[in-house]
Design a protein around this motif. Structure first.
Motif, PDB file in Angstrom:
ATOM      1  N   GLY A 199      -3.442   9.623   5.284  1.00  0.00           N
ATOM      2  CA  GLY A 199      -4.659   9.442   6.067  1.00  0.00           C
ATOM      3  C   GLY A 199      -5.827   8.829   5.336  1.00  0.00           C
ATOM      4  O   GLY A 199      -5.672   8.138   4.333  1.00  0.00           O
ATOM      5  N   MET A 200      -6.994   9.114   5.867  1.00  0.00           N
ATOM      6  CA  MET A 200      -8.226   8.517   5.363  1.00  0.00           C
ATOM      7  C   MET A 200      -9.380   9.509   5.501  1.00  0.00           C
ATOM      8  O   MET A 200      -9.325  10.423   6.331  1.00  0.00           O
ATOM      9  CB  MET A 200      -8.574   7.262   6.172  1.00  0.00           C
ATOM     10  N   THR A 201     -10.420   9.278   4.715  1.00  0.00           N
ATOM     11  CA  THR A 201     -11.654  10.033   4.910  1.00  0.00           C
ATOM     12  C   THR A 201     -12.495   9.269   5.945  1.00  0.00           C
ATOM     13  O   THR A 201     -12.069   8.241   6.457  1.00  0.00           O
ATOM     14  CB  THR A 201     -12.433  10.155   3.582  1.00  0.00           C
ATOM     15  N   THR A 234      -8.055  -2.570  18.690  1.00  0.00           N
ATOM     16  CA  THR A 234      -6.760  -2.009  18.268  1.00  0.00           C
ATOM     17  C   THR A 234      -6.924  -1.207  16.975  1.00  0.00           C
ATOM     18  O   THR A 234      -6.310  -0.159  16.799  1.00  0.00           O
ATOM     19  CB  THR A 234      -5.691  -3.114  18.058  1.00  0.00           C
ATOM     20  N   LEU A 235      -7.776  -1.689  16.083  1.00  0.00           N
ATOM     21  CA  LEU A 235      -8.030  -0.955  14.829  1.00  0.00           C
ATOM     22  C   LEU A 235      -8.675   0.395  15.136  1.00  0.00           C
ATOM     23  O   LEU A 235      -8.264   1.429  14.615  1.00  0.00           O
ATOM     24  CB  LEU A 235      -8.939  -1.785  13.905  1.00  0.00           C
ATOM     25  N   ARG A 236      -9.683   0.362  16.026  1.00  0.00           N
ATOM     26  CA  ARG A 236     -10.381   1.604  16.390  1.00  0.00           C
ATOM     27  C   ARG A 236      -9.389   2.609  16.997  1.00  0.00           C
ATOM     28  O   ARG A 236      -9.355   3.766  16.608  1.00  0.00           O
ATOM     29  CB  ARG A 236     -11.505   1.294  17.388  1.00  0.00           C
ATOM     30  N   LEU A 237      -8.575   2.150  17.953  1.00  0.00           N
ATOM     31  CA  LEU A 237      -7.635   3.070  18.608  1.00  0.00           C
ATOM     32  C   LEU A 237      -6.612   3.616  17.631  1.00  0.00           C
ATOM     33  O   LEU A 237      -6.267   4.799  17.657  1.00  0.00           O
ATOM     34  CB  LEU A 237      -6.929   2.353  19.768  1.00  0.00           C
ATOM     35  N   PHE A 238      -6.144   2.748  16.754  1.00  0.00           N
ATOM     36  CA  PHE A 238      -5.150   3.178  15.762  1.00  0.00           C
ATOM     37  C   PHE A 238      -5.729   4.280  14.873  1.00  0.00           C
ATOM     38  O   PHE A 238      -5.122   5.340  14.693  1.00  0.00           O
ATOM     39  CB  PHE A 238      -4.716   1.968  14.932  1.00  0.00           C
ATOM     40  N   LEU A 239      -6.930   4.041  14.345  1.00  0.00           N
ATOM     41  CA  LEU A 239      -7.524   5.036  13.435  1.00  0.00           C
ATOM     42  C   LEU A 239      -7.982   6.283  14.184  1.00  0.00           C
ATOM     43  O   LEU A 239      -7.967   7.386  13.633  1.00  0.00           O
ATOM     44  CB  LEU A 239      -8.675   4.406  12.636  1.00  0.00           C
ATOM     45  N   LEU A 240      -8.353   6.135  15.460  1.00  0.00           N
ATOM     46  CA  LEU A 240      -8.691   7.315  16.269  1.00  0.00           C
ATOM     47  C   LEU A 240      -7.465   8.221  16.448  1.00  0.00           C
ATOM     48  O   LEU A 240      -7.592   9.430  16.562  1.00  0.00           O
ATOM     49  CB  LEU A 240      -9.241   6.906  17.638  1.00  0.00           C
ATOM     50  N   TYR A 263       0.822  -1.207   0.000  1.00  0.00           N
ATOM     51  CA  TYR A 263       0.000   0.000   0.000  1.00  0.00           C
ATOM     52  C   TYR A 263       0.853   1.253   0.000  1.00  0.00           C
ATOM     53  O   TYR A 263       1.902   1.289   0.639  1.00  0.00           O
ATOM     54  CB  TYR A 263      -0.906   0.009   1.233  1.00  0.00           C
ATOM     55  N   LYS A 264       0.365   2.269  -0.668  1.00  0.00           N
ATOM     56  CA  LYS A 264       1.046   3.568  -0.654  1.00  0.00           C
ATOM     57  C   LYS A 264       0.425   4.482   0.406  1.00  0.00           C
ATOM     58  O   LYS A 264       0.871   5.600   0.598  1.00  0.00           O
ATOM     59  CB  LYS A 264       0.959   4.221  -2.036  1.00  0.00           C
ATOM     60  N   ASN A 265      -0.623   3.986   1.077  1.00  0.00           N
ATOM     61  CA  ASN A 265      -1.256   4.775   2.136  1.00  0.00           C
ATOM     62  C   ASN A 265      -0.558   4.484   3.464  1.00  0.00           C
ATOM     63  O   ASN A 265      -0.372   3.330   3.844  1.00  0.00           O
ATOM     64  CB  ASN A 265      -2.746   4.414   2.217  1.00  0.00           C
ATOM     65  N   SER A 266      -0.190   5.544   4.165  1.00  0.00           N
ATOM     66  CA  SER A 266       0.592   5.376   5.399  1.00  0.00           C
ATOM     67  C   SER A 266      -0.163   4.620   6.482  1.00  0.00           C
ATOM     68  O   SER A 266       0.440   3.856   7.237  1.00  0.00           O
ATOM     69  CB  SER A 266       1.002   6.733   5.955  1.00  0.00           C
ATOM     70  N   LEU A 267      -1.470   4.830   6.588  1.00  0.00           N
ATOM     71  CA  LEU A 267      -2.228   4.134   7.634  1.00  0.00           C
ATOM     72  C   LEU A 267      -2.214   2.630   7.375  1.00  0.00           C
ATOM     73  O   LEU A 267      -2.016   1.835   8.298  1.00  0.00           O
ATOM     74  CB  LEU A 267      -3.668   4.655   7.702  1.00  0.00           C
ATOM     75  N   LEU A 268      -2.411   2.250   6.120  1.00  0.00           N
ATOM     76  CA  LEU A 268      -2.400   0.822   5.795  1.00  0.00           C
ATOM     77  C   LEU A 268      -0.999   0.239   5.986  1.00  0.00           C
ATOM     78  O   LEU A 268      -0.839  -0.924   6.356  1.00  0.00           O
ATOM     79  CB  LEU A 268      -2.897   0.595   4.362  1.00  0.00           C
ATOM     80  N   GLN A 269       0.017   1.068   5.770  1.00  0.00           N
ATOM     81  CA  GLN A 269       1.397   0.600   5.975  1.00  0.00           C
ATOM     82  C   GLN A 269       1.705   0.409   7.460  1.00  0.00           C
ATOM     83  O   GLN A 269       2.418  -0.504   7.841  1.00  0.00           O
ATOM     84  CB  GLN A 269       2.395   1.609   5.401  1.00  0.00           C
ATOM     85  N   LYS A 270       1.162   1.316   8.285  1.00  0.00           N
ATOM     86  CA  LYS A 270       1.514   1.312   9.706  1.00  0.00           C
ATOM     87  C   LYS A 270       0.595   0.404  10.540  1.00  0.00           C
ATOM     88  O   LYS A 270       0.913   0.064  11.673  1.00  0.00           O
ATOM     89  CB  LYS A 270       1.429   2.734  10.274  1.00  0.00           C
ATOM     90  N   TYR A 311     -12.246   6.159   2.254  1.00  0.00           N
ATOM     91  CA  TYR A 311     -11.093   6.006   1.367  1.00  0.00           C
ATOM     92  C   TYR A 311      -9.788   6.177   2.124  1.00  0.00           C
ATOM     93  O   TYR A 311      -9.580   7.172   2.815  1.00  0.00           O
ATOM     94  CB  TYR A 311     -11.152   7.049   0.249  1.00  0.00           C
ATOM     95  N   PHE A 312      -8.904   5.189   1.968  1.00  0.00           N
ATOM     96  CA  PHE A 312      -7.514   5.337   2.381  1.00  0.00           C
ATOM     97  C   PHE A 312      -6.791   5.868   1.155  1.00  0.00           C
ATOM     98  O   PHE A 312      -6.625   5.151   0.165  1.00  0.00           O
ATOM     99  CB  PHE A 312      -6.937   3.992   2.827  1.00  0.00           C
ATOM    100  N   ILE A 313      -6.392   7.129   1.219  1.00  0.00           N
ATOM    101  CA  ILE A 313      -5.889   7.790   0.014  1.00  0.00           C
ATOM    102  C   ILE A 313      -4.448   7.374  -0.278  1.00  0.00           C
ATOM    103  O   ILE A 313      -3.606   7.320   0.628  1.00  0.00           O
ATOM    104  CB  ILE A 313      -6.022   9.321   0.180  1.00  0.00           C
ATOM    105  N   GLU A 314      -4.197   7.046  -1.534  1.00  0.00           N
ATOM    106  CA  GLU A 314      -2.842   6.643  -1.937  1.00  0.00           C
ATOM    107  C   GLU A 314      -2.155   7.732  -2.745  1.00  0.00           C
ATOM    108  O   GLU A 314      -0.927   7.801  -2.780  1.00  0.00           O
ATOM    109  CB  GLU A 314      -2.920   5.356  -2.761  1.00  0.00           C
TER     110      GLU A 314
END
Lengths: 76, 247
Positions: free
Chosen positions: B77-79, B119-125, B8-15, B50-53
């Motif tokens: 980031g993401m919308t 963990t997903l919720r906290l990460f995206l929060l 992925y080129k999206n940082s959230l998906l990478q991290k 959308y996880f923007i790339e």
């Protein structure tokens, strides 16, 4: 809708608006230029900064339509 | 060290941790994000996130024909912040201001995954918090900073979210970003152009002197929201780009 360009007149220099903007008519174009001129004047008053420009010149494909002076924009 | 280049080129998906990626991966669809594509409409339930790339999405507050940008999202980031917070809609709008692409997930499967995985919720929060801070600094600069400082900050924010120094930005977008009528944008752009910091042509702004731009943007708080992102999410993509350039 016709396309209007808002070039910036600065003394002998004309700073071109590269994109232009589609608006219904010249009345709307004049309103847009007047409001933008107020924005710029407000900027000068608030921050003492002095971005270039004496007036917005409204152009269409046939040439200059009219000029909206920044100085006079808040009295109209 | 990473054995393979990231998918992925999206940082959230990478991290994101592998378990959480596995949870949402089956629902991710790569898609193009053309200019002005609507992502969220005012008070309408959000259908997709959308996880923007590549490219930039803009969160815009609108009222009685007036609009101002309150958030800028790119490949960091993401919308759909509302969905992450457990809601389904927002009065704001979100649309694409610089064309690109992203990984789309429908709001339903994302909400399910968020309920399943704390963990997903906290990460995206964490990301939502950094976006909230960005909005705060945008409020500060709109109230207190002059036009060319605001413009310098925004150009850097856009540059941080793209891979080269050439930004496909229209004056229309700048007008929403700066909260000023479109004809005035020509004057704002000219200030930075006159200082040899940028070069503007039709629909394109090229950064000529990033350091000079940073000096001006620093007075508009540039770097504060970026640091918060770094604190919460790890290195900001811009920082990665900067350190890569120093090698």
């Amino acid at each position: 809708m016709p396309k209007y360009f808002f070039h910036v007149r600065n003394g002998d220099e004309l700073i071109e608006d590269p994109e232009g903007m589609e608006l219904p008519n010249v009345v709307a174009a004049r309103a847009e230029a007047t409001q933008a001129a107020r924005d710029v004047v407000a900027e000068r008053v608030r921050f003492g900064s002095n971005p270039k420009g004496d007036a917005f010149e409204i152009w269409d494909e046939n040439g200059l339509i009219e000029s909206v002076s920044l100085r006079d924009s808040f009295s109209s | 060290m990473q054995a393979f280049p990231p998918v992925y080129k999206n940082s959230l998906l990478q991290k994101m941790c592998a378990r959480d990626v596995a949870l949402i991966e089956p629902h991710l669809i790569r898609c193009a994000m053309p200019l002005r594509m609507g992502i969220e409409r005012s008070n309408v339930p959000i259908s997709s996130v959308y996880f923007i790339e590549a490219g930039i999405a803009s969160i815009v507050a609108k009222h009685l024909g007036r609009d101002a940008e309150t958030g800028l999202i790119g490949n960091e980031g993401m919308t759909g912040a509302s969905v992450v917070m457990g809601g389904d809609r927002t009065p704001h709008e979100c649309y694409i201001q610089m064309a690109g692409e992203g990984m789309r997930i429908d709001a339903g499967p994302l909400s399910d995954a968020l309920c399943k995985s704390p963990t997903l919720r906290l990460f995206l929060l964490g990301f939502v918090q950094s976006l909230y801070v960005q909005t705060g600094f945008t409020a500060l600069v709109n109230a207190r900073c002059n036009l060319h400082e605001r413009l310098a900050r925004w150009l850097l924010m856009c540059a941080d979210r793209t891979t080269d120094g050439r930004l496909g930005i229209t004056h229309e977008f700048l007008s929403v970003m700066l909260g000023m009528r479109r004809p005035g944008v020509t004057i704002a752009v000219q200030v930075l152009e006159g200082m040899q910091l940028i070069r503007a042509t039709r629909g394109l702004i090229e950064i000529r002197n990033r350091q000079g731009l940073e000096q001006i943007a620093a007075s508009a708080g540039y770097g504060r929201a970026e640091s918060e992102y770094g604190r919460l999410m790890g290195l900001h993509p811009a920082a990665q780009y900067a350190s890569a350039q120093q090698l």
